[in-house]
Motif scaffolding. Structure first.
Motif, mmCIF file in Angstrom:
data_model
loop_
_atom_site.group_PDB
_atom_site.id
_atom_site.type_symbol
_atom_site.label_atom_id
_atom_site.label_comp_id
_atom_site.label_asym_id
_atom_site.label_seq_id
_atom_site.Cartn_x
_atom_site.Cartn_y
_atom_site.Cartn_z
ATOM 1 N N GLY A 1 0.910 -1.178 0.113
ATOM 2 C CA GLY A 1 -0.145 -0.194 0.003
ATOM 3 C C GLY A 1 0.869 1.309 -0.011
ATOM 4 N N LYS A 2 1.977 1.194 0.677
ATOM 5 C CA LYS A 2 2.874 2.520 0.913
ATOM 6 C C LYS A 2 4.345 2.190 0.460
ATOM 7 C CE LYS A 2 -0.333 4.667 4.005
ATOM 8 N NZ LYS A 2 -1.170 3.701 4.518
ATOM 9 N N GLY B 1 6.933 -1.077 -0.490
ATOM 10 C CA GLY B 1 6.198 -2.005 -0.853
ATOM 11 C C GLY B 1 5.564 -1.840 -2.258
ATOM 12 N N ARG C 1 -3.093 -3.012 4.508
ATOM 13 C CA ARG C 1 -3.931 -2.795 5.616
ATOM 14 C C ARG C 1 -5.325 -1.656 5.436
ATOM 15 N NH1 ARG C 1 -1.729 -1.956 11.637
ATOM 16 N NH2 ARG C 1 -0.709 -0.472 10.409
ATOM 17 N N SER C 2 -4.682 -0.505 5.100
ATOM 18 C CA SER C 2 -5.492 0.543 4.916
ATOM 19 C C SER C 2 -6.591 0.284 3.529
ATOM 20 C CB SER C 2 -4.749 1.890 4.561
ATOM 21 O OG SER C 2 -3.894 2.135 5.822
ATOM 22 N N ASP D 1 -5.060 -7.274 8.464
ATOM 23 C CA ASP D 1 -4.159 -6.614 9.407
ATOM 24 C C ASP D 1 -3.119 -7.898 9.721
ATOM 25 O OD1 ASP D 1 -2.655 -5.934 11.625
ATOM 26 O OD2 ASP D 1 -4.534 -5.566 12.866
ATOM 27 N N THR E 1 6.435 -2.538 10.292
ATOM 28 C CA THR E 1 6.021 -1.270 11.376
ATOM 29 C C THR E 1 7.273 -0.949 12.366
ATOM 30 O OG1 THR E 1 4.281 -0.506 12.556
ATOM 31 C CG2 THR E 1 4.627 -2.978 12.832
ATOM 32 N N SER F 1 14.197 -6.992 5.389
ATOM 33 C CA SER F 1 14.776 -6.530 6.764
ATOM 34 C C SER F 1 15.188 -4.988 6.773
ATOM 35 C CB SER F 1 15.818 -7.752 7.077
ATOM 36 O OG SER F 1 16.240 -7.644 8.203
ATOM 37 N N TYR G 1 12.120 -2.930 17.067
ATOM 38 C CA TYR G 1 12.261 -3.107 15.840
ATOM 39 C C TYR G 1 13.553 -4.117 15.481
ATOM 40 C CZ TYR G 1 12.616 -1.476 10.960
ATOM 41 O OH TYR G 1 12.789 -1.466 9.438
ATOM 42 N N THR H 1 18.887 1.009 4.451
ATOM 43 C CA THR H 1 19.241 2.090 5.387
ATOM 44 C C THR H 1 18.165 2.874 5.350
ATOM 45 O OG1 THR H 1 20.756 3.629 5.927
ATOM 46 C CG2 THR H 1 20.288 3.517 3.489
ATOM 47 N N VAL H 2 17.998 3.963 5.762
ATOM 48 C CA VAL H 2 16.892 5.015 5.714
ATOM 49 C C VAL H 2 16.555 4.935 4.591
ATOM 50 C CG1 VAL H 2 15.998 7.355 6.533
ATOM 51 C CG2 VAL H 2 17.721 6.052 7.995
ATOM 52 N N THR I 1 10.113 7.036 2.956
ATOM 53 C CA THR I 1 8.956 6.470 2.886
ATOM 54 C C THR I 1 8.164 7.234 4.044
ATOM 55 O OG1 THR I 1 9.204 4.645 4.147
ATOM 56 C CG2 THR I 1 9.788 4.266 2.084
HETATM 57 P P1 NDP Z 1 5.781 2.341 5.185
HETATM 58 O O1 NDP Z 1 5.208 2.495 6.610
HETATM 59 O O2 NDP Z 1 6.183 3.549 4.256
HETATM 60 O O3 NDP Z 1 4.838 1.298 4.512
HETATM 61 C C1 NDP Z 1 4.503 0.073 5.346
HETATM 62 C C2 NDP Z 1 3.528 -0.842 4.485
HETATM 63 O O4 NDP Z 1 3.255 -1.934 5.060
HETATM 64 C C3 NDP Z 1 2.184 0.087 4.454
HETATM 65 O O5 NDP Z 1 1.519 -0.231 3.290
HETATM 66 C C4 NDP Z 1 1.590 -0.655 5.711
HETATM 67 O O6 NDP Z 1 0.059 -0.333 5.526
HETATM 68 C C5 NDP Z 1 1.788 -2.092 5.790
HETATM 69 N N1 NDP Z 1 1.821 -2.653 7.059
HETATM 70 C C6 NDP Z 1 2.431 -2.268 7.988
HETATM 71 N N2 NDP Z 1 1.771 -2.807 9.263
HETATM 72 C C7 NDP Z 1 0.867 -3.508 8.746
HETATM 73 C C8 NDP Z 1 -0.116 -4.636 9.279
HETATM 74 N N3 NDP Z 1 -0.158 -4.799 10.340
HETATM 75 N N4 NDP Z 1 -1.125 -5.235 8.489
HETATM 76 C C9 NDP Z 1 -0.851 -4.854 7.003
HETATM 77 N N5 NDP Z 1 -0.235 -4.172 6.298
HETATM 78 C C10 NDP Z 1 0.772 -3.649 7.214
HETATM 79 O O7 NDP Z 1 7.247 1.446 5.429
HETATM 80 P P2 NDP Z 1 8.434 1.093 4.266
HETATM 81 O O8 NDP Z 1 7.993 1.204 3.097
HETATM 82 O O9 NDP Z 1 9.330 2.342 4.757
HETATM 83 O O10 NDP Z 1 8.932 -0.079 4.855
HETATM 84 C C11 NDP Z 1 8.772 -1.151 3.977
HETATM 85 C C12 NDP Z 1 9.556 -2.124 4.588
HETATM 86 O O11 NDP Z 1 11.184 -1.960 4.792
HETATM 87 C C13 NDP Z 1 9.406 -2.525 6.155
HETATM 88 O O12 NDP Z 1 9.672 -3.992 6.703
HETATM 89 C C14 NDP Z 1 10.462 -1.785 6.820
HETATM 90 O O13 NDP Z 1 10.675 -2.156 8.224
HETATM 91 C C15 NDP Z 1 11.523 -1.749 6.100
HETATM 92 N N6 NDP Z 1 12.522 -0.831 6.282
HETATM 93 C C16 NDP Z 1 12.265 0.514 5.858
HETATM 94 C C17 NDP Z 1 13.249 1.479 6.218
HETATM 95 C C18 NDP Z 1 12.940 2.905 5.877
HETATM 96 O O14 NDP Z 1 13.833 3.782 6.266
HETATM 97 N N7 NDP Z 1 11.815 3.354 5.357
HETATM 98 C C19 NDP Z 1 14.695 1.139 6.431
HETATM 99 C C20 NDP Z 1 14.950 -0.326 6.407
HETATM 100 C C21 NDP Z 1 13.803 -1.230 6.232
HETATM 101 P P3 NDP Z 1 -0.797 0.699 6.420
HETATM 102 O O15 NDP Z 1 -0.091 2.013 6.075
HETATM 103 O O16 NDP Z 1 -2.217 0.558 5.960
HETATM 104 O O17 NDP Z 1 -0.700 0.272 7.948
#
Ligand code: NDP
Length: 241
Positions: A14-15, A18, A37-38, A57, A83, A132, A146, A177-178, A181
């Motif tokens: 969704g965001k 991903g 989720r959303s 969820d 998350t 990861s 985390y 890394t960071v 998003t």
């Molecule tokens: P975002 O928060 O931007 O997006 C996360 C996505 O996962 C959203 O679509 C969110 O849906 C979904 N999601 C989260 N919790 C749930 C849940 N309980 N059920 C269903 N869907 C869920 O995260 P990023 O794109 O930044 O992160 C993606 C991956 O990369 C993650 O695993 C994160 O740990 C990893 N990562 C990210 C980094 C960063 O700096 N951004 C760095 C290193 C790793 P919704 O918004 O609807 O909850």
């Protein structure tokens, strides 16, 4: 990399990262089965051609298993949903710890179990990429739950690589890394913290979602046919700095 005719399950489509993985896969011919989720994101994904979106969820184990089964059949799996909640170690609550492990560690296990069972039943090969983080290699302040949840995910990746490899299913991890998003806004909006992190990245910038998505697609593809069980940093050199 051509994904024509392939179906790929992408969690967290969704965001953020991903979302970009799903977009890039679709551009290269794949059908995406999104678990996210959303409701607004589910609607937006459903509006895109060839995309199936299932609302779930991933903190709910039973719902996650049902959604994973509903997302089949599939050729590949990307566990990207994740998350975070920032808490100093001494104030890390059991509730937050359990929430993070449920989404970041347990859900990828459940989805991968259903995906791999399906492939083994059908006698088909496949590949899994678990998203990861560099946080699984280091101790990031305020990220105890985390870091633990991502370290657990890495353990799962390695066991999957060993146990599923003989069935023709590869499993690898990518460690961004960071990355710019919505999650990064939550974790890195303090300019002082962000500057300290940036200083340790030799290429001098944070990652874009596309930087991570390209590596994920490579690891899924046949070009990576001999790559199994690795933890690949996507960090601009952060880990060597
Ligand atoms: P975002 O928060 O931007 O997006 C996360 C996505 O996962 C959203 O679509 C969110 O849906 C979904 N999601 C989260 N919790 C749930 C849940 N309980 N059920 C269903 N869907 C869920 O995260 P990023 O794109 O930044 O992160 C993606 C991956 O990369 C993650 O695993 C994160 O740990 C990893 N990562 C990210 C980094 C960063 O700096 N951004 C760095 C290193 C790793 P919704 O918004 O609807 O909850």
């Amino acid at each position: 990399m051509d994904f024509n005719g392939k179906t790929v399950i992408v969690t967290g489509a969704g965001k953020g990262i991903g979302r970009e993985i799903a977009r890039m896969l679709a551009e290269r011919g794949a059908k995406v089965s999104a678990l996210t989720r959303s409701a607004a994101d589910v609607d937006a994904l459903r509006g895109e051609s060839g995309c199936r979106a299932i609302q779930v969820d991933l903190a709910d184990a039973d719902a996650t298993r049902k959604a994973a089964i509903a997302a089949l059949p599939a050729d590949f799996l990307v566990n990207c949903a994740g998350t975070t909640e920032l808490q100093p170690f001494l104030e890390t609550t059991v509730e937050a710890f359990d929430r993070l492990v449920a989404v970041n560690t347990r859900a990828p296990m459940i989805v991968a179990q259903e995906y791999a069972r399906f492939l083994i039943r059908e006698g088909r090969n496949g590949a899994i990429v678990n998203v990861s983080s560099v946080a699984s290699f280091i101790g990031l302040p305020d990220h105890a739950a985390y870091c633990a949840s991502k370290g657990g995910l890495d353990g799962l990746t390695r066991v999957m690589a060993k146990e599923l490899g003989p069935h023709g299913i590869r499993a690898n991890g990518v460690h961004p890394t960071v990355t710019l998003t919505p999650m990064a806004v939550k974790a890195w909006s303090d300019p002082e913290k962000a500057a300290g992190m940036m200083q340790r990245i030799p290429v001098g910038r944070f990652a874009e979602p596309a930087d991570v998505a390209e590596v994920v697609l490579f690891l899924l593809s046949d070009e990576a046919a001999m790559v199994n069980g690795i933890s690949m940093p996507v960090d601009g050199g952060y880990m060597i700095a």
